[in-house]
Design an enzyme around this catalytic site. Structure first.
Site, PDB file in Angstrom:
ATOM      1  N   ALA A  52       0.861  -1.182   0.000  1.00  0.00           N
ATOM      2  CA  ALA A  52       0.000   0.000   0.000  1.00  0.00           C
ATOM      3  C   ALA A  52       0.895   1.229   0.000  1.00  0.00           C
ATOM      4  CB  ALA A  52      -0.916   0.002   1.221  1.00  0.00           C
ATOM      5  N   ASN A  53       0.672   2.141  -0.943  1.00  0.00           N
ATOM      6  CA  ASN A  53       1.516   3.320  -1.102  1.00  0.00           C
ATOM      7  C   ASN A  53       0.705   4.598  -0.903  1.00  0.00           C
ATOM      8  OD1 ASN A  53       3.603   1.586  -1.918  1.00  0.00           O
ATOM      9  ND2 ASN A  53       2.989   1.723  -4.050  1.00  0.00           N
ATOM     10  N   ARG A  63       3.554  13.274 -11.750  1.00  0.00           N
ATOM     11  CA  ARG A  63       4.212  11.998 -11.470  1.00  0.00           C
ATOM     12  C   ARG A  63       3.873  11.013 -12.583  1.00  0.00           C
ATOM     13  NH1 ARG A  63       5.783  11.588  -5.789  1.00  0.00           N
ATOM     14  NH2 ARG A  63       4.821  13.266  -4.560  1.00  0.00           N
ATOM     15  N   TYR A 136      -2.677   4.037  -3.059  1.00  0.00           N
ATOM     16  CA  TYR A 136      -3.011   2.920  -3.928  1.00  0.00           C
ATOM     17  C   TYR A 136      -2.529   1.599  -3.364  1.00  0.00           C
ATOM     18  CZ  TYR A 136       1.412   4.697  -6.038  1.00  0.00           C
ATOM     19  OH  TYR A 136       2.675   5.207  -6.255  1.00  0.00           O
ATOM     20  N   GLU A 147      10.640  -1.710 -12.680  1.00  0.00           N
ATOM     21  CA  GLU A 147       9.856  -0.485 -12.842  1.00  0.00           C
ATOM     22  C   GLU A 147      10.467   0.401 -13.922  1.00  0.00           C
ATOM     23  OE1 GLU A 147       7.051   0.477 -11.174  1.00  0.00           O
ATOM     24  OE2 GLU A 147       6.986  -1.470 -10.166  1.00  0.00           O
ATOM     25  N   ASP A 176      11.631  11.306 -13.304  1.00  0.00           N
ATOM     26  CA  ASP A 176      10.567  11.506 -14.282  1.00  0.00           C
ATOM     27  C   ASP A 176      10.981  12.502 -15.360  1.00  0.00           C
ATOM     28  OD1 ASP A 176       8.881   9.659 -13.162  1.00  0.00           O
ATOM     29  OD2 ASP A 176       7.704  11.111 -12.028  1.00  0.00           O
TER      30      ASP A 176
END
Length: 215
Positions: A52-53, A63, A136, A147, A176
């Protein structure tokens, strides 16, 4: 109308929007934003969270766009319990009928909608209010080696960044900002068949578990 809310599919295969029933009174409000049986009933397979983030963003923070290798992939159930964000979904699954199509869904602390993203799709968001919180649940733990990112500024994605940010200057992480263009990673994007196979495996496990439970 169901008191537990409802899931509805959106225009990208596998992406669903959950609209909860919010119970309010003089104290405030209460709602269920995830219930395992309702999720499995609507999507045909369970979501078993492994992590869970939570992120907190200033207005103007951008983001993404992030995605993970498949298998195992990383499905996400996303909500915004405080503030307001433009949540962005891009179908990065090679071979998908909606490959490279995108959706923008506003998530906020008023409607409290929840977005489900299946494995293989790209995810990002633009914070539209100061202190916007995004939470999320993910189907797999974060693995930095698996990732990846695509630049949200790449014209090939067709995203209107000024509209997403409501005219604000974007605030990005170094990672990013340095994300590659779509053309640089296109051949290594997740395969649609692999993504569907991962979902089918979950459905089979769920069906078998339900069959055994019903005996």
């Amino acid at each position: 109308m169901s008191t537990r809310g409802s899931y509805r599919p959106l225009d990208i295969d596998g992406v669903h929007l959950f609209e909860p029933v919010i119970h309010g009174d003089a104290r405030g409000s209460f709602h269920e934003w995830f219930k395992a049986d309702a999720f499995a009933e609507a999507l045909g397979h369970p979501l078993i969270p492994e992590q869970a983030n939570m992120s907190v963003s200033a207005a103007g923070v951008l983001r993404g766009l992030h995605y993970a290798d498949v298998p195992p992939g990383q499905a996400k159930l996303v909500c915004c319990p405080a503030g307001r964000v433009a949540d962005v979904v891009v179908d990065l699954r090679r071979g998908s009928p909606t490959f490279l199509e995108h959706l923008v869904v506003e998530l906020d602390d008023v409607d409290r909608r929840v977005l489900y993203l299946p494995v293989g799709v790209g995810h990002g968001f633009a914070a539209r209010a100061e202190g916007s919180v995004v939470c999320y649940l993910t189907s797999a733990a974060w693995d930095p080696a698996a990732e990846h990112a695509v630049s949200m500024a790449d014209p090939a994605l067709g995203l209107d960044l000024p509209a997403l940010l409501e005219g604000r200057e974007p605030i990005l992480s170094d990672k990013d900002r340095a994300a590659p263009a779509l053309a640089e990673v296109r051949e290594s994007l997740p395969d649609y068949a692999d993504c569907r196979a991962a979902e089918a495996e979950l459905r089979d496990l769920w069906a078998a578990a339900n069959g055994e439970a019903g005996r």
